[in-house]
Design a protein around this motif. Structure first.
Motif, PDB file in Angstrom:
ATOM      1  N   ASP A  89       4.091  70.958   9.259  1.00 51.87           N
ATOM      2  CA  ASP A  89       3.790  72.169  10.024  1.00 51.87           C
ATOM      3  C   ASP A  89       2.685  71.857  11.006  1.00 51.87           C
ATOM      4  O   ASP A  89       1.513  72.070  10.737  1.00 51.87           O
ATOM      5  CB  ASP A  89       3.312  73.298   9.095  1.00 51.87           C
TER       6      ASP A  89
ATOM      7  N   HIS B 292      -3.006  57.111  14.396  1.00 48.82           N
ATOM      8  CA  HIS B 292      -4.407  57.456  14.166  1.00 48.82           C
ATOM      9  C   HIS B 292      -5.296  57.061  15.336  1.00 48.82           C
ATOM     10  O   HIS B 292      -6.513  57.050  15.218  1.00 48.82           O
ATOM     11  CB  HIS B 292      -4.902  56.836  12.860  1.00 48.82           C
TER      12      HIS B 292
ATOM     13  N   ARG C 214       2.502  64.099   8.721  1.00 49.83           N
ATOM     14  CA  ARG C 214       1.977  65.125   9.634  1.00 49.83           C
ATOM     15  C   ARG C 214       1.276  64.473  10.818  1.00 49.83           C
ATOM     16  O   ARG C 214       1.310  64.979  11.928  1.00 49.83           O
ATOM     17  CB  ARG C 214       1.016  66.045   8.892  1.00 49.83           C
ATOM     18  N   ASP C 215       0.618  63.358  10.560  1.00 45.25           N
ATOM     19  CA  ASP C 215      -0.086  62.653  11.629  1.00 45.25           C
ATOM     20  C   ASP C 215       0.888  62.105  12.658  1.00 45.25           C
ATOM     21  O   ASP C 215       0.638  62.160  13.860  1.00 45.25           O
ATOM     22  CB  ASP C 215      -0.920  61.522  11.031  1.00 45.25           C
TER      23      ASP C 215
ATOM     24  N   ARG D 241       2.062  64.937  14.755  1.00 44.18           N
ATOM     25  CA  ARG D 241       1.024  65.324  15.719  1.00 44.18           C
ATOM     26  C   ARG D 241       1.013  64.349  16.904  1.00 44.18           C
ATOM     27  O   ARG D 241       0.890  64.749  18.054  1.00 44.18           O
ATOM     28  CB  ARG D 241      -0.341  65.332  15.037  1.00 44.18           C
TER      29      ARG D 241
ATOM     30  N   LEU E 128       2.439  59.996   3.389  1.00 38.65           N
ATOM     31  CA  LEU E 128       1.102  60.558   3.607  1.00 38.65           C
ATOM     32  C   LEU E 128       0.795  60.833   5.068  1.00 38.65           C
ATOM     33  O   LEU E 128       0.113  61.797   5.397  1.00 38.65           O
ATOM     34  CB  LEU E 128       0.035  59.591   3.076  1.00 38.65           C
ATOM     35  N   ASP E 129       1.269  59.979   5.955  1.00 36.25           N
ATOM     36  CA  ASP E 129       0.894  60.116   7.362  1.00 36.25           C
ATOM     37  C   ASP E 129       2.006  60.782   8.171  1.00 36.25           C
ATOM     38  O   ASP E 129       2.108  60.574   9.374  1.00 36.25           O
ATOM     39  CB  ASP E 129       0.566  58.740   7.938  1.00 36.25           C
TER      40      ASP E 129
ATOM     41  N   ILE F  59       3.671  70.190   4.783  1.00 33.54           N
ATOM     42  CA  ILE F  59       4.011  68.939   5.453  1.00 33.54           C
ATOM     43  C   ILE F  59       4.762  69.248   6.741  1.00 33.54           C
ATOM     44  O   ILE F  59       5.708  70.015   6.743  1.00 33.54           O
ATOM     45  CB  ILE F  59       4.928  68.095   4.554  1.00 33.54           C
TER      46      ILE F  59
END
Lengths: 265, 762
Positions: A13, A228, A43-44, A47, A40-41, A11
Motif C-alpha cells: 500500500d 534504497h 514496499r520499498d 515506492r 521484506l523490501d 504490504i
C-alpha cells in the motif's frame, strides 16, 4: 469499521507520489512487485517504481495471473526464511512459473529484476546462472557500497553509462556470488556482468561480481539494493556522482527509470 | 477428539481430583513459589490447586510476570503523571505497550524490554527471541512495527567469555530483526566487568498505527470465540519465566534446566503481516501475544481484562511435541504465537486470512459470563479459577531496603588521579576505548534501510523514522543509561539517564514526548539492591514529572547477579520524540566549510564516574550535577534551531565529554575543524583537560552557518542560555585541530576509533 482516509499500510500500500512522472507516458508502465511470505523490501521496490514515475502493481506469489504487468521486480527479503537455501522454495511459487515463461523469450520478453533475495530466486529458477553462498566473513553486512555499472545496455541499466560508478546500499548474509570458471568466463565474454564491486569486495564474490544479466538483457539480478537509493533523505550518505546531503544518495533510481524508458520506447 | 489427543491420556489431576485429595503434595517449591504463596493459592481456591493450576499460578506469580517486588515502587510512574503529561497519551501503563498521539490521526507505540538471562545461557536464541517478544507486544496494540533498537551491555571486552556473548547476541538480534524487515536504528554497546555473568540485552520496538486501529488485550462479548494462531506449541521455554528470569545464577543450587526459547523469524514475519490484515479487516475483538508464561498469561489476562470468563479446551492446542502434559502446555513459551477473540460472524473471515498466509490456528474455546477461567482437558476440568487472581492479584511485596553502608565511602572517593598532560594521546586513548569506540562492527550487522523510512540511524544521536510519507511526520527515539552514575547515586543516575535520552532526541531536532524504561537490577531480596531500585524509580518518576514526559510502559529485570555480586543499577531509558517533518532532522556531524562551531552550556570540573576515570580504573565520587530546568531550555533551543534551520549539525555531550563529541562530529562525515579552548577555559575557570573530558550535563555542540550566527546568538541570549563560539569547520585540513594543544589527523583518529571492536571480535 467505517473506512478511513488513511490506514496502517499493508504490504504494497504505497501512497501516491507527487514526484516523478505522474501524468506522463511513464506512468502508463505497470511494474509488478512480487510478495512472497518473508519478502521484506517489497514496499520499498514499489515506492521506487512510483518515484521513478511508473505504476507499481502488487503481485502475490500464490496467484497465477501476472495482471498484464509490463515488467516484474522480485524484491529483497528472506522469502520462506531462506530455509533450505535462499530462494530455493520461492522458485516453486505458482507466479514464478508465469514469470519464468514470460521472461524467457528474447529481448522482447518480460523484463525481470531480482534484488538480493530476488536475485537468489532468479538463480534458483535458472533464469540467471551461478548462485549465492554465505559471505566470506560469515556476518550479515549492511553498508553503502560503491559499484561500477559494467553494462549499460540491459533493460534495467539504460539510464547509466558503461563504466559509471554508483553508491547503493548492500545488506545481506548470503551475498557471495559463485559460479564455475567456464560460466564466469562466459558472463565476462558476453558482457553479462552488469554491476561490479569497486574498492572493496564486501563478501568474496567471484571476480567482484555484484549483478549479472541473461543473454537478452531483460533479466537482471543484483545483490545491492537500488530501491534504497531513490529518495533524497532516506538513501546512503554519499553518491558517486555529486556531493549530496545527509542520506541524499539517489544513484539507484536509474535502475527503475531505465526499465520505464525502455518500455515506453 | 483426534487420534492424537486420544493418545495423550495423562494421569490428569482434575479439579474433582484435587478436591478429593487435599493432602497430596505438589512441587510448588520447585516451581519457584514460596510456602506463603502456595498457602495463598489454596486459600483463594478453597482447596489445593490442580497441577495445571499450580503451573499457571507459579509462572504468573513469578517476579518476571507479576512485578511482585517492584509494583509498590512502580506506582509512582502513574501517581506522578499530571494531566498535561497525559495530553498525548492514548494508552498508558498496563497494556502490552503505551500508545502516544503524534498528530494527524497517527499514533506511535513503543516499549523496551529485557531478555538478559536467556541471552547469557544461549546468546543467539536469547537475543533473537528478545526481539521477537517486544515486536509481538507492538503488534498486539494494532500497530505495524517500524523499527527496533538494542541497548546492550557486556562484561570486560577482553574477558574470555565476552566474545561468545558478543558474537551470539549480535548475530541473534541481526538474524531475527533483519529477517522481520525492521530497520535497527540505534542502541548502545557498553563493556564493564560488572556485566560479566549477567549481560544486559534490552530490545526496544516502535510501531505505527492510526488512532482508530488501537487494539487492547481483552476478551469481551459472551459467546465470542477464542483462537490460538501462529507457531505450534512445543517444549521450549517451559518454566522460563518462573525459573530463568526470576532466579539468580548460583552454582550451589541444583541446576534448573536452561529453558531458552527458540525463535523462528520467518514465522514472526508472516504473523506480523497476517495480524495487520486481521486488523484492517476488523475481524478481531481483542488480541494478546504469547510471551512469558504462554497460554497461562494470555488466557488469564484476556479474561480478566474483559468480561471475566473464558472456557478453553486445551486438547485443541496444536502441538509440536505430542508428549507435553497439560501443565507444560500452559507454561510453554514457544515463540511466534498469538491469541485473539473473534465474534462468531467473523470466524470465516478470520480463517480466510489465516489460510492466505498459511498460518496454523486452532479454536480453543469461548468467552463466558461466569467470571471464571475454566480449562478442560478432554472434557475434564483441570483449571477453574478467577482469572484476576492469576493475572492481577498476585502477591505484592514490600521488600525491605536500606541505603548501603559502603556508599558513603564510595561517594567520598572523588577522582583525583592523573589528568593527562598529553591531550592528543588522551583523546586517542578515549576514542579507542571499548565504550567510546566506533560500534560499526555491531551496527553493520543490522539492516537500517528496510521500509525506506529511516531518516537517521547509528551513529547519530537518535534514530529517526518517517511515519507519514505525504507530510514527513515522524518520530525520533533514543535509549540511554549510565550504570556507573547509577552506582554512585541511583536517584541521580536515573535522572541522568532520562536527561541524556531526552537531550539526544532534542539534539536530533524532535520534541520529546514520552518514555519507556527497562530497569535492570540485581536481586530484590538484597535490601541494598532494593534500595537502589527504589531510588531509581523515585528519581525517574520525579525527573519525568519535571520534564513533562510520561512513562508509557516498560519492563523490570531483577536477579541480574551472579553469586553475591549484582550488576550496576542500570535503568535503560528510551525517549520518543516527534517531528512535524523529518526532513529537518539534524545530523551529528558537520560538513560545510567555514561554519561556526558553538558549545551550548557551561562546563564544570565533573570527572567522577566519567569515561576518563573509568579508563584509569576509578569509580567513586558523585555523578555530574543535573538541573532539569536547564536541560529543558537546552532541548527547546535545539528543537527551535532545527525548526528554523539555524544549525546544520548537533551532537550532545555525554560520556567522554567535549573530546568525544568533537571527535564523533568530525568523523561522522570525515570533515575536520579548528577548535580553540582558551575562551572556554577562561569563562568557566577550568583547564583544557577538564574542558575536554568533564561530563557536565546539559551541553551540546552545534555547527551554525555563517548566515545564521546572529539569529542563533540572539535566540540563546533571549533564553539566557550560555553559548560560546569554540571553533570553525575546516574542510581543507583533514584533522581535529585543537589550537595550542594538538593537531589530530582524522585518519589517525578514525583508525583508533574503528579498530577496537574488529580487533577483539573480527
Amino acid at each position: 469499521m467505517t473506512s478511513t482516509s488513511i490506514e496502517t499500510p499493508l504490504i504494497g500500500d504505497v501512497q501516491p507520489s507527487t514526484s516523478g512522472d505522474a501524468d506522463g507516458p511513464l506512468s502508463e508502465v505497470r511494474v509488478g512487485v512480487v510478495t512472497f511470505p518473508g519478502s521484506l523490501d517489497d514496499r520499498d521496490a514499489m515506492r521506487a517504481v512510483t518515484l521513478a514515475g511508473g505504476s507499481a502493481v502488487r503481485l502475490w506469489h500464490g496467484d497465477h495471473d501476472l495482471q498484464d504487468v509490463d515488467a516484474v521486480i522480485i524484491p529483497g527479503g528472506f522469502s520462506y526464511g531462506d530455509y533450505l537455501r535462499a530462494g530455493a522454495i520461492s522458485r516453486f511459487a505458482p507466479l514464478m512459473e508465469q514469470i519464468t515463461a514470460a521472461a524467457s523469450g528474447g529481448t522482447d520478453a518480460l523484463p525481470v529484476l531480482g534484488i538480493c533475495n530476488g536475485f537468489q530466486v532468479l538463480t534458483e529458477a535458472h533464469l540467471l546462472p551461478g548462485s549465492m553462498i554465505k559471505n566470506n566473513h560469515l556476518h550479515f553486512l549492511c553498508r553503502d557500497q560503491r559499484l561500477r555499472v559494467e553494462n549499460a545496455d540491459t533493460h534495467w541499466t539504460g539510464e547509466y553509462w558503461a563504466g559509471e560508478e554508483v553508491v547503493i546500499p548492500l545488506k545481506n548474509q548470503d551475498g557471495q556470488f559463485v559460479a564455475d570458471n567456464r560460466t564466469l568466463d562466459e558472463l565476462e565474454g558476453e558482457g553479462r556482468v552488469v554491476f561490479r564491486y569497486v574498492d572493496e569486495n564486501p563478501n568474496g564474490s567471484r571476480r567482484n561480481i555484484a549483478g549479472i544479466s541473461n543473454t537478452a538483457g531483460n533479466v537482471v539480478g543484483l545483490m545491492p539494493h537500488p530501491e534504497h537509493a531513490v529518495e533524497a533523505g532516506f538513501g546512503p550518505d554519499s553518491s558517486a556522482r555529486e556531493d549530496v546531503g545527509l542520506r541524499g544518495g539517489t544513484d539507484g533510481l536509474g535502475v527503475f527509470t531505465s526499465v520505464l524508458r525502455k518500455l515506453v520506447g | 477428539m483426534t487420534a492424537e489427543a486420544m493418545a495423550r491420556k495423562f494421569n490428569i489431576d482434575s479439579v474433582a481430583n484435587a478436591a478429593a485429595t487435599p493432602g497430596q503434595e505438589l512441587p510448588w517449591a520447585e516451581l519457584g513459589l514460596t510456602e506463603d504463596e502456595y498457602r495463598r493459592i489454596e486459600e483463594i481456591l478453597g482447596r489445593r490447586p490442580t497441577g495445571a493450576e499450580l503451573a499457571m499460578y507459579s509462572v504468573m506469580w513469578s517476579e518476571h510476570c507479576s512485578y511482585k517486588s517492584s509494583k509498590v515502587h512502580l506506582r509512582q510512574f502513574g501517581d506522578k503523571v499530571t494531566d498535561a503529561m497525559k495530553k498525548h497519551l492514548l494508552v498508558g501503563i498496563g497494556e502490552n505497550a503505551g500508545v502516544v498521539d503524534i498528530g494527524d490521526g497517527w499514533a506511535v507505540t513503543f516499549k523496551v524490554e529485557s531478555h538478559n538471562h536467556p541471552s547469557f545461557v544461549e546468546p543467539y536464541q536469547g537475543a533473537a527471541t528478545g526481539v521477537g517478544g517486544i515486536v509481538r507486544d507492538i503488534i498486539s496494540m494494532g500497530a505495524r512495527p517500524v523499527a527496533i533498537m538494542d541497548p546492550l551491555r557486556f562484561g570486560a571486552i577482553d574477558h574470555p567469555d565476552t566474545a561468545r556473548l558478543v558474537h551470539g547476541i549480535v548475530a541473534g538480534i541481526g538474524g531475527y530483526g533483519n529477517s522481520l524487515g525492521l530497520p535497527n536504528i540505534g542502541g548502545e554497546v557498553v563493556f564493564d566487568s560488572v556485566y560479566q555473568g549477567n549481560p544486559l540485552v534490552n530490545a526496544l520496538a516502535v510501531g505505527v498505527l492510526r488512532h482508530e486501529d488501537i487494539r487492547l488485550a481483552n476478551a469481551s462479548g459472551e459467546g465470542n470465540r477464542v483462537v490460538l494462531f501462529g507457531a505450534r506449541t512445543g517444549g521450549d521455554g517451559i518454566g522460563g519465566a518462573s525459573v530463568l528470569a526470576s532466579e539468580s545464577f548460583d552454582s550451589s543450587k541444583p541446576s534448573k534446566r536452561p529453558a531458552v526459547q527458540v525463535g523462528d523469524p520467518f514465522a514472526e514475519k508472516v504473523l506480523i503481516e497476517c495480524c495487520l490484515e486481521l486488523f484492517k479487516a476488523s475481524v478481531v475483538e481483542g488480541i494478546q501475544d504469547l510471551g512469558a508464561a504462554g497460554i497461562s498469561c494470555a488466557t488469564s489476562e484476556l479474561a480478566s481484562n474483559g468480561d471475566g470468563g473464558m472456557h478453553v479446551e486445551l486438547t485443541n492446542v496444536l502441538l509440536r511435541d505430542p508428549s507435553l502434559t497439560p501443565g507444560e502446555i500452559l507454561m510453554s513459551e514457544s515463540q511466534e504465537r498469538m491469541m485473539a477473540v473473534v465474534t462468531p460472524e467473523n470466524v470465516e473471515a478470520f480463517e480466510t486470512i489465516m489460510d492466505r498466509w498459511a498460518v496454523e490456528y486452532s479454536w480453543l474455546g469461548e468467552v463466558t459470563g461466569t467470571g471464571r477461567l475454566v480449562i478442560e482437558w478432554d472434557g475434564e476440568t483441570i483449571v477453574d479459577v478467577d482469572p484476576r487472581t492469576v493475572a492481577h492479584h498476585g502477591p505484592v511485596y514490600e521488600r525491605p531496603y536500606h541505603r548501603p553502608a559502603w556508599l558513603d565511602g564510595v561517594q567520598a572517593d572523588a577522582f583525583d588521579a592523573e589528568r593527562a598532560g598529553d591531550l592528543r594521546a588522551a583523546v586517542l586513548e578515549l576514542m579507542a576505548s571499548p565504550n567510546m569506540c566506533s560500534k560499526d562492527w555491531v551496527t553493520d550487522q543490522f539492516d537500517r534501510y528496510v521500509q525506506g523510512n529511516t531518516a537517521l540511524a547509528m551513529p547519530d544521536d537518535a534514530g529517526v523514522i518517517r511515519v507519514d510519507e505525504e507530510t514527513g511526520l515522524g518520530v525520533a527515539v533514543s535509549t540511554d543509561a549510565n550504570g556507573r552514575y547509577s552506582y554512585l547515586d541511583p536517584y541521580e543516575g536515573a535522572r541522568l539517564a532520562l536527561a541524556e535520552a531526552y537531550r539526544n532526541v532534542a539534539t536530533s531536532g524532535a520534541e520529546p514526548l514520552a518514555v519507556s524504561d527497562c530497569l535492570n537490577f540485581g536481586s530484590p531480596e538484597d535490601p541494598e539492591v532494593m534500595w537502589q531500585f527504589a531510588e531509581t524509580v523515585r528519581g525517574l518518576a520525579d525527573a519525568c514529572q519535571e520534564l513533562g514526559v510520561p512513562v508509557t510502559g516498560g519492563n523490570v529485570s531483577l536477579y541480574n547477579q551472579t553469586g553475591g555480586v549484582a550488576v550496576h543499577p542500570t535503568p535503560v531509558v528510551g525517549v520518543l520524540g516527534v517531528f512535524d517533518d523529518v526532513a529537518r532532522r539534524t545530523p551529528s556531524g558537520w560538513r560545510e566549510d567555514g561554519q561556526a562551531v558553538y558549545l551550548l552550556g557551561t562546563t564544570a570540573d565533573e570527572l567522577d564516574g566519567s569515561e576518563w576515570a573509568n579508563l584509569r580504573g576509578h569509580l567513586g565520587g558523585r555523578p555530574p550535577a543535573l538541573d532539569l530546568a536547564t536541560e529543558k531550555t537546552l532541548a527547546a533551543i535545539l528543537v527551535n534551531c532545527s525548526r528554523d534551520g539555524m544549525i546544520d549539525a548537533a551532537h550532545d555531550l555525554s560520556e567522554g565529554g567535549l573530546a568525544a563529541a568533537l571527535s564523533e562530529m568530525a568523523l561522522r562525515f570525515g570533515v575536520g575543524a579548528r577548535i580553540g579552548l582558551d575562551e572556554l577555559c577562561e569563562r568557566d575557570r577550568i583547564d583544557a583537560f577538564t574542558a575536554l573530558f568533564s561530563e557536565t550535563q546539559s551541553r551540546a555542540v552545534v555547527a551554525v552557518p555563517r548566515s545564521e550566527e546572529v539569529r542563533y546568538n540572539d535566540m540563546c541570549t533571549a533564553r539566557n542560555f550560555p553559548t560560546l563560539r569554540i571553533g570553525v569547520v575546516d574542510t581543507e585540513n583533514q584533522a581535529l585541530d585543537v589550537q595550542g594543544y594538538f593537531n589530530l589527523p582524522l585518519d589517525q583518529l578514525r583508525e583508533a576509533h574503528q579498530g577496537t571492536l574488529p580487533r577483539h571480535f573480527g
